[in-house]
Write a protein that holds these residues in place. Structure first.
Motif, short mmCIF file in Angstrom:
data_model
loop_
_atom_site.label_atom_id
_atom_site.label_comp_id
_atom_site.label_asym_id
_atom_site.label_seq_id
_atom_site.Cartn_x
_atom_site.Cartn_y
_atom_site.Cartn_z
N CYS A 36 0.84 -1.21 0.00
CA CYS A 36 0.00 0.00 0.00
C CYS A 36 0.86 1.25 0.00
O CYS A 36 1.92 1.29 0.63
CB CYS A 36 -0.87 0.02 1.25
N HIS A 37 0.36 2.28 -0.70
CA HIS A 37 1.07 3.56 -0.70
C HIS A 37 0.33 4.58 0.17
O HIS A 37 -0.70 4.26 0.79
CB HIS A 37 1.31 4.03 -2.14
N LEU A 38 0.84 5.82 0.18
CA LEU A 38 0.28 6.82 1.09
C LEU A 38 -1.15 7.22 0.72
O LEU A 38 -1.91 7.67 1.57
CB LEU A 38 1.18 8.07 1.12
N PHE A 93 -7.84 12.77 -2.69
CA PHE A 93 -6.59 12.05 -2.99
C PHE A 93 -5.39 12.60 -2.24
O PHE A 93 -5.37 13.78 -1.88
CB PHE A 93 -6.24 12.17 -4.47
N VAL A 94 -4.40 11.76 -2.07
CA VAL A 94 -3.05 12.23 -1.82
C VAL A 94 -2.46 12.43 -3.21
O VAL A 94 -2.47 11.51 -4.04
CB VAL A 94 -2.21 11.19 -1.05
N ASN A 95 -2.04 13.65 -3.48
CA ASN A 95 -1.48 13.98 -4.79
C ASN A 95 0.02 14.22 -4.71
O ASN A 95 0.53 14.59 -3.65
CB ASN A 95 -2.11 15.28 -5.32
N MET A 132 -12.39 9.06 -3.89
CA MET A 132 -13.16 9.81 -4.91
C MET A 132 -13.20 9.09 -6.26
O MET A 132 -14.17 9.20 -6.99
CB MET A 132 -12.52 11.17 -5.16
N ASP A 133 -12.10 8.41 -6.60
CA ASP A 133 -12.06 7.76 -7.92
C ASP A 133 -13.04 6.60 -8.01
O ASP A 133 -13.31 6.10 -9.10
CB ASP A 133 -10.63 7.27 -8.24
N LEU A 134 -13.59 6.18 -6.88
CA LEU A 134 -14.52 5.06 -6.94
C LEU A 134 -15.95 5.51 -7.26
O LEU A 134 -16.81 4.67 -7.55
CB LEU A 134 -14.52 4.29 -5.60
N LYS A 152 -2.85 12.39 -8.81
CA LYS A 152 -3.15 11.34 -7.84
C LYS A 152 -1.96 10.40 -7.68
O LYS A 152 -1.39 9.94 -8.69
CB LYS A 152 -4.35 10.53 -8.34
N MET A 153 -1.60 10.15 -6.42
CA MET A 153 -0.55 9.15 -6.19
C MET A 153 -1.12 7.80 -6.62
O MET A 153 -2.18 7.40 -6.15
CB MET A 153 -0.18 9.11 -4.71
N SER A 154 -0.45 7.13 -7.52
CA SER A 154 -0.96 5.81 -7.91
C SER A 154 0.15 4.95 -8.50
O SER A 154 1.17 5.46 -8.98
CB SER A 154 -2.11 5.92 -8.92
N LYS A 155 -0.11 3.68 -8.44
CA LYS A 155 0.85 2.70 -8.96
C LYS A 155 1.08 2.94 -10.44
O LYS A 155 2.20 2.94 -10.93
CB LYS A 155 0.30 1.28 -8.76
N SER A 156 -0.05 3.17 -11.17
CA SER A 156 0.09 3.25 -12.62
C SER A 156 0.92 4.46 -13.04
O SER A 156 1.63 4.40 -14.04
CB SER A 156 -1.29 3.28 -13.28
N1 LIG Z 1 -3.76 8.68 -4.13
C1 LIG Z 1 -4.82 8.31 -3.41
N2 LIG Z 1 -5.34 9.15 -2.50
C2 LIG Z 1 -6.40 8.79 -1.75
N3 LIG Z 1 -7.03 7.61 -1.84
C3 LIG Z 1 -6.55 6.72 -2.74
C4 LIG Z 1 -5.42 7.02 -3.55
N4 LIG Z 1 -5.13 5.93 -4.31
C5 LIG Z 1 -6.06 5.00 -4.00
N5 LIG Z 1 -6.91 5.47 -3.07
C6 LIG Z 1 -8.04 4.77 -2.47
O1 LIG Z 1 -7.58 3.59 -1.85
C7 LIG Z 1 -8.59 2.58 -1.94
C8 LIG Z 1 -8.01 1.29 -2.49
O2 LIG Z 1 -7.53 1.54 -3.77
P1 LIG Z 1 -7.26 0.47 -4.90
O3 LIG Z 1 -6.65 -0.75 -4.36
O4 LIG Z 1 -8.47 0.36 -5.74
O5 LIG Z 1 -6.07 1.22 -5.62
P2 LIG Z 1 -6.04 2.15 -6.87
O6 LIG Z 1 -6.96 3.34 -6.75
O7 LIG Z 1 -6.23 1.27 -8.04
O8 LIG Z 1 -4.57 2.68 -6.75
P3 LIG Z 1 -3.29 2.08 -7.45
O9 LIG Z 1 -3.56 2.06 -8.91
O10 LIG Z 1 -2.22 3.05 -7.10
O11 LIG Z 1 -3.08 0.72 -6.85
C9 LIG Z 1 -9.70 3.16 -2.81
O12 LIG Z 1 -10.74 3.66 -2.00
C10 LIG Z 1 -9.00 4.28 -3.54
O13 LIG Z 1 -9.90 5.28 -3.94
#
Ligand SMILES: Nc1ncnc2c1ncn2[C@@H]1O[C@H](COP(=O)(O)OP(=O)(O)OP(=O)(O)O)[C@@H](O)[C@H]1O
Ligand SMILES: [Zn+2]
Length: 501
Positions: free
Chosen positions: A37-39, A266-268, A235-237, A273-277
């Motif tokens: 998990c990330h921040l 989000f944490v940006n 929010m992205d959900l 948005k901080m994200s794996k992708s």
């Molecule tokens: N940068 C972020 N800031 C705040 N919430 C986040 C962030 N990234 C993910 N989340 C939230 O964390 C929860 C779990 O996320 P999920 O495993 O679906 O990852 P993701 O959104 O696909 O991120 P990643 O692609 O980085 O793995 C969800 O409610 C998602 O919205």
């Protein structure tokens, strides 16, 4: 009770009224377990932990369920890349998730359903959607027909016609069997290249695996029934995941899935948005190499949960300074407690708290969980405790002033301890720690019964008894702690360490 919360569904703040008085049913979408998990993830689960703790403080019994998505394309690709299986990958990251969240003092969920554990429920739900005309099967795949659900788009505020116009003429090459570009998969037939990476499940449509959205609909139904109070996530959900959950569940049951839809910002990193992708992430574990866990919690709580936060050096420095202030106040509180001999056995007695501080804290939290304002109340209390402990050690203080200082500060100290716990600002007891280190991690709960602070206070009382050679009192305190599941170890250099039994 005047708790008001912002409901994404209605786009306004609403009075919180659970379906069953005194009871809150809360479901939160969990992580897809394909990596650490990330921040961003940390923020999401810290926010819902704060919401849950505050509801509990307000007297609700909260039943909190959070899933693990353990069937997904990302897990599948990871398993293929490392020549293992989806199960191996997901088990590894579920274990890592629990470790990370425990370090952040996030309360464990009441249940953690996994997609692989609710397959009969998923299949039954898909079948019911087909039977009622909301879904269709094509060559081993099943799709949800969005145009059959009249309120599709109500959560995200998107109109199907507009989305359709935006997508018109586009053929989804990955899924050419869809009748409408926005239809989404409920069931995916197993592909030959996936064989060995997972064991496909039998279904009326052939061997395969479920789509992502259907698992949450099935899990909510299994854990709670048709309707819940709070459904939470990032929010992205909102779109498409939660929109699709609503379409599935409400079409199947004709009941509202959730009364309140809550979403965290989000944490940006530099506005993104901080994200794996995007590969712009920092894992919780990396962060905790450099900072105490409570710095991360404060980084999150210092912003309102719906607003985006940028991960900057300044924001982390500010969280570090905040934790130092709270930590200094814990030390000051311990010193005051020791000097004035305050009682520590009923720290949760609300009648003994500082009413004015509590009212201000609750007013902030009742206003859609405004944690930055609530924290300001804690910092004021912290400053009073630090100042009070400086006064106490002043050599010219009169006996009368000492008494007044004690009477004024005791409710503030009790309030401080209680409110820290409401915001989860403490670490759960880990294996073993030094007595004098307690102030750094207090006041996490130990086995839900005795707080770190109470243990510290008792250790100090015992130390004082030993100095007076009152061995009976020293043993009494040791036995009392043992009965609460806490063992003491006296080291050769005169320190006392403790650990949970
Ligand atoms: N940068 C972020 N800031 C705040 N919430 C986040 C962030 N990234 C993910 N989340 C939230 O964390 C929860 C779990 O996320 P999920 O495993 O679906 O990852 P993701 O959104 O696909 O991120 P990643 O692609 O980085 O793995 C969800 O409610 C998602 O919205
Ligand atoms: Zn979900």
């Amino acid at each position: 009770m005047t708790l008001r919360l912002y409901n994404t569904l209605t786009r306004c703040k609403e009075l919180f009224e659970p379906l069953e008085p005194g009871q809150v049913q809360m479901y939160c979408c969990g992580v897809t377990v394909y990596d650490y998990c990330h921040l961003g993830h940390a923020r999401s689960y810290l926010v819902w932990d704060m919401v849950r703790r505050y509801l509990q403080w307000r007297g609700y019994r909260v039943h909190y369920v959070q899933n693990f998505t353990d069937i997904d394309d990302k897990i599948l690709r990871r398993a293929q890349a490392e020549s293992s299986s989806m199960q191996t990958v997901s088990e590894r990251y579920i274990a890592a998730y629990h470790e990370d969240m425990a370090r952040l003092n996030i309360l464990p969920a009441d249940a953690y359903p996994q997609a692989t554990g609710v397959m009969p429920e998923i299949i039954a739900l898909i079948q019911s959607l087909i039977d009622q005309g909301y879904a269709y099967a094509v060559d081993g795949d099943v799709y949800y027909a969005v145009d059959r659900f009249p309120s599709y788009g109500k959560l995200s505020g998107r109109q199907l016609e507009q989305m359709e116009a935006g997508a018109s003429g586009r053929v989804d090459e990955a899924e050419p069997k869809k009748r409408h570009p926005l239809d989404f998969a409920l069931w995916k037939t197993a592909k030959p290249e996936e064989i060995g990476v997972y064991e496909p499940w039998d279904s009326p449509w052939g061997k395969g695996r479920p789509g992502w959205h259907i698992e949450c609909s099935a899990m909510v139904q299994q854990a709670f029934g048709n309707s819940i109070d709070i459904h939470a996530g990032g929010m992205d959900l909102v779109f498409p995941h939660h929109e699709n959950e609503i379409a599935q569940s409400e079409a199947a049951t004709q009941k509202h899935l959730a009364r309140y839809w809550l979403h965290n910002g989000f944490v940006n990193i530099q506005g993104e948005k901080m994200s794996k992708s995007l590969n712009n992430f920092k894992t919780i574990r990396d962060f905790l190499q450099d900072y105490p866990p409570m710095v991360l919690r404060l980084f999150v709580l210092q912003a309102h949960y719906r607003k985006p936060i940028d991960l900057t050096t300044e924001a982390i420095t500010s969280a570090q300074n905040s934790w130092k202030t709270l930590d200094d106040a814990l030390v000051a509180g311990l010193q005051l407690n020791q000097s004035y001999g305050w009682k520590t056995d009923d720290l949760d007695n609300r009648a003994l708290l500082d009413t004015q501080a509590i009212e201000r804290f609750e007013a902030a939290m009742d206003d859609n969980f405004n944690s930055p304002i609530a924290l300001a109340v804690l910092f004021e209390l912290a400053k009073e405790l630090i100042l009070g402990s400086n006064i106490m050690v002043h050599e010219h203080i009169t006996d009368e002033s000492r008494v007044l200082n004690s009477q004024r500060l005791e409710p503030k100290w009790r309030t401080f301890i209680n409110l820290l716990q409401v915001l989860g600002l403490g670490t759960p007891s880990t294996a073993s720690r030094k007595n004098e280190d307690l102030s750094a991690d207090s006041p996490g709960l130990v086995k839900d019964r005795i707080s770190d602070l109470e243990i510290a206070a008792l250790c100090q009382q015992r130390q004082a008894a030993r100095q007076r050679k009152n061995w009976a009192e020293s043993d009494r305190i040791r036995d009392h702690l043992k009965a609460q599941g806490i063992a003491l170890i006296d080291t050769k250099d005169g320190e006392t360490r403790w650990h949970c039994l």
